[in-house]
Design a protein around this motif. Structure first.
Motif, PDB file in Angstrom:
ATOM      1  N   LEU A   1      69.272  -5.303 -12.731  1.00 25.34           N
ATOM      2  CA  LEU A   1      68.188  -5.950 -13.257  1.00 25.34           C
ATOM      3  C   LEU A   1      68.965  -6.509 -14.804  1.00 25.34           C
ATOM      4  O   LEU A   1      68.573  -7.416 -14.906  1.00 25.34           O
ATOM      5  N   LEU A   2      69.745  -4.806 -15.277  1.00 24.92           N
ATOM      6  CA  LEU A   2      69.179  -6.255 -17.043  1.00 24.92           C
ATOM      7  C   LEU A   2      70.786  -7.135 -16.683  1.00 24.92           C
ATOM      8  O   LEU A   2      70.878  -7.996 -18.063  1.00 24.92           O
ATOM      9  N   SER A   3      71.533  -7.005 -16.240  1.00 19.87           N
ATOM     10  CA  SER A   3      73.227  -7.716 -16.556  1.00 19.87           C
ATOM     11  C   SER A   3      73.129  -9.664 -15.904  1.00 19.87           C
ATOM     12  O   SER A   3      73.060 -10.679 -16.530  1.00 19.87           O
ATOM     13  N   GLY A   4      70.995 -10.176 -15.897  1.00 19.16           N
ATOM     14  CA  GLY A   4      71.535 -11.346 -16.006  1.00 19.16           C
ATOM     15  C   GLY A   4      70.690 -11.846 -16.636  1.00 19.16           C
ATOM     16  O   GLY A   4      69.777 -13.133 -16.824  1.00 19.16           O
TER      17      GLY A   4
ATOM     18  N   VAL B   1      68.275  12.980 -15.185  1.00 24.72           N
ATOM     19  CA  VAL B   1      67.179  11.895 -15.936  1.00 24.72           C
ATOM     20  C   VAL B   1      67.364  10.729 -17.248  1.00 24.72           C
ATOM     21  O   VAL B   1      67.304  11.935 -18.229  1.00 24.72           O
ATOM     22  N   VAL B   2      66.980   9.795 -17.559  1.00 25.12           N
ATOM     23  CA  VAL B   2      66.827   8.957 -18.765  1.00 25.12           C
ATOM     24  C   VAL B   2      65.588   8.753 -18.606  1.00 25.12           C
ATOM     25  O   VAL B   2      65.079   7.917 -17.625  1.00 25.12           O
TER      26      VAL B   2
ATOM     27  N   PRO C   1      62.147   5.670  -4.357  1.00 25.98           N
ATOM     28  CA  PRO C   1      61.439   4.901  -5.048  1.00 25.98           C
ATOM     29  C   PRO C   1      61.017   5.017  -6.217  1.00 25.98           C
ATOM     30  O   PRO C   1      60.418   4.516  -7.262  1.00 25.98           O
ATOM     31  N   GLU C   2      62.221   5.747  -7.387  1.00 24.27           N
ATOM     32  CA  GLU C   2      62.668   5.570  -8.423  1.00 24.27           C
ATOM     33  C   GLU C   2      63.651   4.684  -8.553  1.00 24.27           C
ATOM     34  O   GLU C   2      64.853   4.335  -7.728  1.00 24.27           O
ATOM     35  N   LEU C   3      63.602   3.476  -9.726  1.00 27.26           N
ATOM     36  CA  LEU C   3      64.376   3.002 -10.548  1.00 27.26           C
ATOM     37  C   LEU C   3      65.536   3.819 -11.237  1.00 27.26           C
ATOM     38  O   LEU C   3      65.078   5.099 -12.270  1.00 27.26           O
ATOM     39  N   THR C   4      66.646   3.683 -11.226  1.00 24.88           N
ATOM     40  CA  THR C   4      67.903   4.663 -11.132  1.00 24.88           C
ATOM     41  C   THR C   4      68.737   3.717 -12.048  1.00 24.88           C
ATOM     42  O   THR C   4      68.196   2.129 -12.497  1.00 24.88           O
TER      43      THR C   4
END
Length: 96
Positions: free
Chosen positions: A14-17, A52-53, A4-7
């Motif tokens: 997601l940022l690679s594009g 966690v980041v 449920p959390e973005l890793t």
């Protein structure tokens, strides 16, 4: 994404594009959507011992940039598209 959390891996994917030279902004608070300048990335451990980041805005007083553009809030599904009310016929002099 199974969690449920973005890793971090999900975020990298997601940022690679995205355009590498584009500034990063943080959209916050779906009920009063605001934009914040992202300034820090910190890795730590939470109360359960999990790594966690954290992504954080900077300490500058101008780190909050203002309202989130409506088209972004709509894309995030934080608000629906708002249509202008229908125009009423103009009144004429003499009450018509």
């Amino acid at each position: 994404m199974t969690s449920p959390e973005l890793t971090v891996g999900d975020l990298i994917d997601l940022l690679s594009g995205c355009d590498r030279s584009a500034p990063v902004r943080l959209a916050m608070n779906p009920y009063f959507p605001m934009v914040h300048r992202l300034a820090q990335v910190l890795q730590s451990v939470d109360e359960t011992g999990q790594r966690v980041v954290y992504l954080a805005e900077g300490p500058d007083p101008d780190a909050q940039l203002g309202h989130l553009p409506p088209e972004v809030a709509i894309e995030l599904t934080w608000q629906g598209p708002v249509l202008a009310p229908p125009r009423r016929p103009r009144r004429r002099a003499g009450g018509n």
